[in-house]
Scaffold this motif. Structure first.
Motif, PDB file in Angstrom:
ATOM      1  N   GLY A  57       0.805  -1.224   0.000  1.00  0.00           N
ATOM      2  CA  GLY A  57       0.000   0.000   0.000  1.00  0.00           C
ATOM      3  C   GLY A  57       0.832   1.266   0.000  1.00  0.00           C
ATOM      4  N   VAL A  58       2.063   1.210   0.494  1.00  0.00           N
ATOM      5  CA  VAL A  58       2.886   2.414   0.584  1.00  0.00           C
ATOM      6  C   VAL A  58       3.314   2.881  -0.807  1.00  0.00           C
ATOM      7  N   GLY A  59       3.708   1.927  -1.619  1.00  0.00           N
ATOM      8  CA  GLY A  59       4.166   2.266  -2.973  1.00  0.00           C
ATOM      9  C   GLY A  59       3.061   2.927  -3.771  1.00  0.00           C
ATOM     10  N   MET A  95       4.436 -15.187  -5.769  1.00  0.00           N
ATOM     11  CA  MET A  95       4.993 -15.379  -4.442  1.00  0.00           C
ATOM     12  C   MET A  95       4.598 -14.183  -3.586  1.00  0.00           C
ATOM     13  N   ALA A  96       4.830 -14.337  -2.293  1.00  0.00           N
ATOM     14  CA  ALA A  96       4.532 -13.238  -1.380  1.00  0.00           C
ATOM     15  C   ALA A  96       5.409 -12.061  -1.758  1.00  0.00           C
ATOM     16  N   GLY A  97       4.937 -10.855  -1.585  1.00  0.00           N
ATOM     17  CA  GLY A  97       5.750  -9.683  -1.904  1.00  0.00           C
ATOM     18  C   GLY A  97       5.408  -9.135  -3.270  1.00  0.00           C
ATOM     19  N   HIS A  98       4.748  -9.936  -4.081  1.00  0.00           N
ATOM     20  CA  HIS A  98       4.355  -9.446  -5.395  1.00  0.00           C
ATOM     21  C   HIS A  98       3.145  -8.530  -5.322  1.00  0.00           C
ATOM     22  N   ASP A  99       2.383  -8.719  -4.260  1.00  0.00           N
ATOM     23  CA  ASP A  99       1.204  -7.882  -4.047  1.00  0.00           C
ATOM     24  C   ASP A  99       1.546  -6.410  -4.096  1.00  0.00           C
ATOM     25  N   GLU A 100       2.648  -6.078  -3.408  1.00  0.00           N
ATOM     26  CA  GLU A 100       3.029  -4.692  -3.296  1.00  0.00           C
ATOM     27  C   GLU A 100       3.353  -4.118  -4.670  1.00  0.00           C
ATOM     28  N   ARG A 101       4.144  -4.876  -5.432  1.00  0.00           N
ATOM     29  CA  ARG A 101       4.541  -4.370  -6.731  1.00  0.00           C
ATOM     30  C   ARG A 101       3.322  -4.241  -7.639  1.00  0.00           C
ATOM     31  N   GLU A 102       2.454  -5.236  -7.537  1.00  0.00           N
ATOM     32  CA  GLU A 102       1.277  -5.208  -8.386  1.00  0.00           C
ATOM     33  C   GLU A 102       0.391  -4.013  -8.069  1.00  0.00           C
ATOM     34  N   GLN A 103       0.237  -3.724  -6.775  1.00  0.00           N
ATOM     35  CA  GLN A 103      -0.576  -2.555  -6.386  1.00  0.00           C
ATOM     36  C   GLN A 103       0.045  -1.271  -6.901  1.00  0.00           C
ATOM     37  N   THR A 104       1.372  -1.193  -6.790  1.00  0.00           N
ATOM     38  CA  THR A 104       2.070   0.006  -7.252  1.00  0.00           C
ATOM     39  C   THR A 104       1.881   0.165  -8.761  1.00  0.00           C
ATOM     40  N   LEU A 105       2.052  -0.940  -9.467  1.00  0.00           N
ATOM     41  CA  LEU A 105       1.899  -0.905 -10.921  1.00  0.00           C
ATOM     42  C   LEU A 105       0.471  -0.512 -11.311  1.00  0.00           C
TER      43      LEU A 105
END
Ligand code: ZN
Length: 443
Positions: A57-59, A95-105
């Motif tokens: 959510g931060v990104g 994998m875990a951690g992709h959520d963040e990148r996907e939200q940012t994208l």
């Protein structure tokens, strides 16, 4: 760029997103800054890798803030360095951690769709790995303008060396052209490094000026550093790459439906690519006829065909060409109903967009029998083999022209369209090939 209203007046569409593509150290950030400086507008910068280790959510929130700030300050330029760090294709490896990148994208995509470019906001981004970007980023209205920021050729290197040499004291008889000739494949940052290193060496030796001796040694040091990172080509490899690229270029010039060649280079670029041939127009096509696809396949085969013809042997250099050709051939057979044996039927369902064939999707699900699968495989193999043979035939017919272009590439490294067209002007399609083409158009 300096005057958006002028462009509006002319009815030109103002780009929203400009993607700078090129290897590290070629000055993509400097170029973006220079554009902002030229237009005299604020410059907002952000680096993709800053987002990698963030809380979910931060990104996305940072992207939103950035666009908000930028819109308040418009006209201005937003620059996103290392776009690939947030813009990698989605759904690759879950994998875990992709959520963040996907939200940012997703947030970035939403912001890019949301703003009106007529207010003077332009988003620039840089990457050295355009092939891994999510295709959604490259759609019209997003990063649909691409600018290749390349390693400089020999004249470019001399000019860059001249700029950096102003900061140090050079021996009066020093010829920077010779240094430029010693540094094929060097990017701007590496050339700056050479001059700096040479100045340090001269200081250590208590010399009053930098001489060729220090510069040569500095080049060797930088090369040693680079060799650890990426292999440089030896002379034989260079000759192979020059003929390989000339094969692509000659076919692109001679075949009736293909785009003209803009530039051929044997300077190594990016991961794995040892040289490249760039064709114009650099635009998306949404409708292609069978003959055009057939010609494109033949151009893709041109690299390997030239290697076969001149060295009697093939190399690993055609891997990317073969992947693209196979992708295209399979699509022609399975999806586009262009195989005479399989007929006008689509054998696919589900889709994934192709990187290589704009507007066409790739099947993700097989909806045909084992027997059909065998026929598909055979048709694809036949089609590719025919195109390879066709490439060999045309190149053989124009052997002299191919050799001339390869020789020019070996001395100049980069050859542009103005010199390619006259050099290949006499190249022709062989008679049997013209008859075969006429034959094909009847059926
Ligand atoms: Zn190739």
């Amino acid at each position: 760029m300096a005057n958006p209203s002028k462009f509006r007046h002319l009815g030109a569409r103002i780009p929203k997103g400009v993607l700078l593509v090129g290897p590290p150290g070629t000055g993509k950030t400097l170029l973006a800054r220079a554009v902002a400086g030229e237009a005299n507008v604020p410059f907002f910068q952000l680096t993709g890798s800053d987002f990698v280790e963030m809380f979910v959510g931060v990104g996305a929130a940072r992207v939103r803030d950035l666009f908000q700030q930028a819109q308040d300050k418009a006209p201005c330029i937003i620059f996103i360095d290392e776009l690939d760090a947030i813009g990698k294709a989605r759904g690759v490896g879950v994998m875990a951690g992709h959520d963040e990148r996907e939200q940012t994208l997703n947030q970035l995509l939403a912001e890019m769709d949301g703003f009106d470019p007529r207010r003077g906001l332009i988003v620039m981004a840089a990457t050295n790995r355009p092939e891994i970007l999510d295709p959604a980023l490259l759609r019209p209205g997003r990063f649909d303008r691409h600018v290749v920021v390349d390693r400089p050729d020999v004249r470019g290197r001399e000019a860059i060396l001249r700029v950096h040499a102003k900061m140090v004291k050079l021996a009066p008889d020093l010829d920077l052209r010779r240094v430029a000739a010693l540094t094929p494949g060097f990017a701007g940052a590496e050339l700056a490094n050479v001059v700096n290193e040479a100045a340090l060496l001269a200081a250590r030796r208590q010399k009053s000026a930098v001489t060729m001796e220090e510069l040569t040694e500095a080049v060797e040091r930088v090369v040693a550093g680079l060799e650890k990172k990426s292999r440089r080509m030896n002379d034989r490899e260079k000759r192979i790459v020059a003929h390989h690229e000339s094969g692509h270029a000659l076919l692109a010039e001679v075949l009736p439906t293909t785009d003209r060649v803009h530039k051929v280079s044997i300077l190594p670029r990016g991961l794995g690519a040892l040289g490249y041939t760039m064709q114009l127009p650099f635009e998306d096509r949404y409708l292609l006829q069978r003959q055009e696809l057939y010609d494109r396949l033949t151009v893709l085969m041109g690299g390997r065909a030239a290697e076969q013809l001149f060295f009697g042997e093939i190399s690993t250099g055609a891997q990317d060409d073969l992947e693209r050709a196979t992708d295209m051939a399979r699509r022609m057979v399975v999806q586009l109903g262009m195989s005479e044996v399989l007929g006008p039927q689509s054998y696919s369902r589900g889709e994934r967009e192709s990187r290589f064939l704009p507007g066409v999707a790739f099947p993700t699900e097989r909806v045909y029998s084992e027997e059909t699968a065998e026929m598909v495989d055979k048709e694809v193999a036949d089609l590719l083999r025919r195109c390879f043979y066709r490439a060999v035939q045309i190149l053989e017919h124009n052997r002299g022209h191919l050799a001339a272009l390869a020789d020019l590439l070996l001395t100049d490294e980069v050859v542009e369209s103005e010199r390619i067209a006259p050099l290949l002007a006499g190249a022709k399609m062989p008679q049997e090939e013209l008859e075969a083409a006429a034959e094909r158009s009847v059926h």
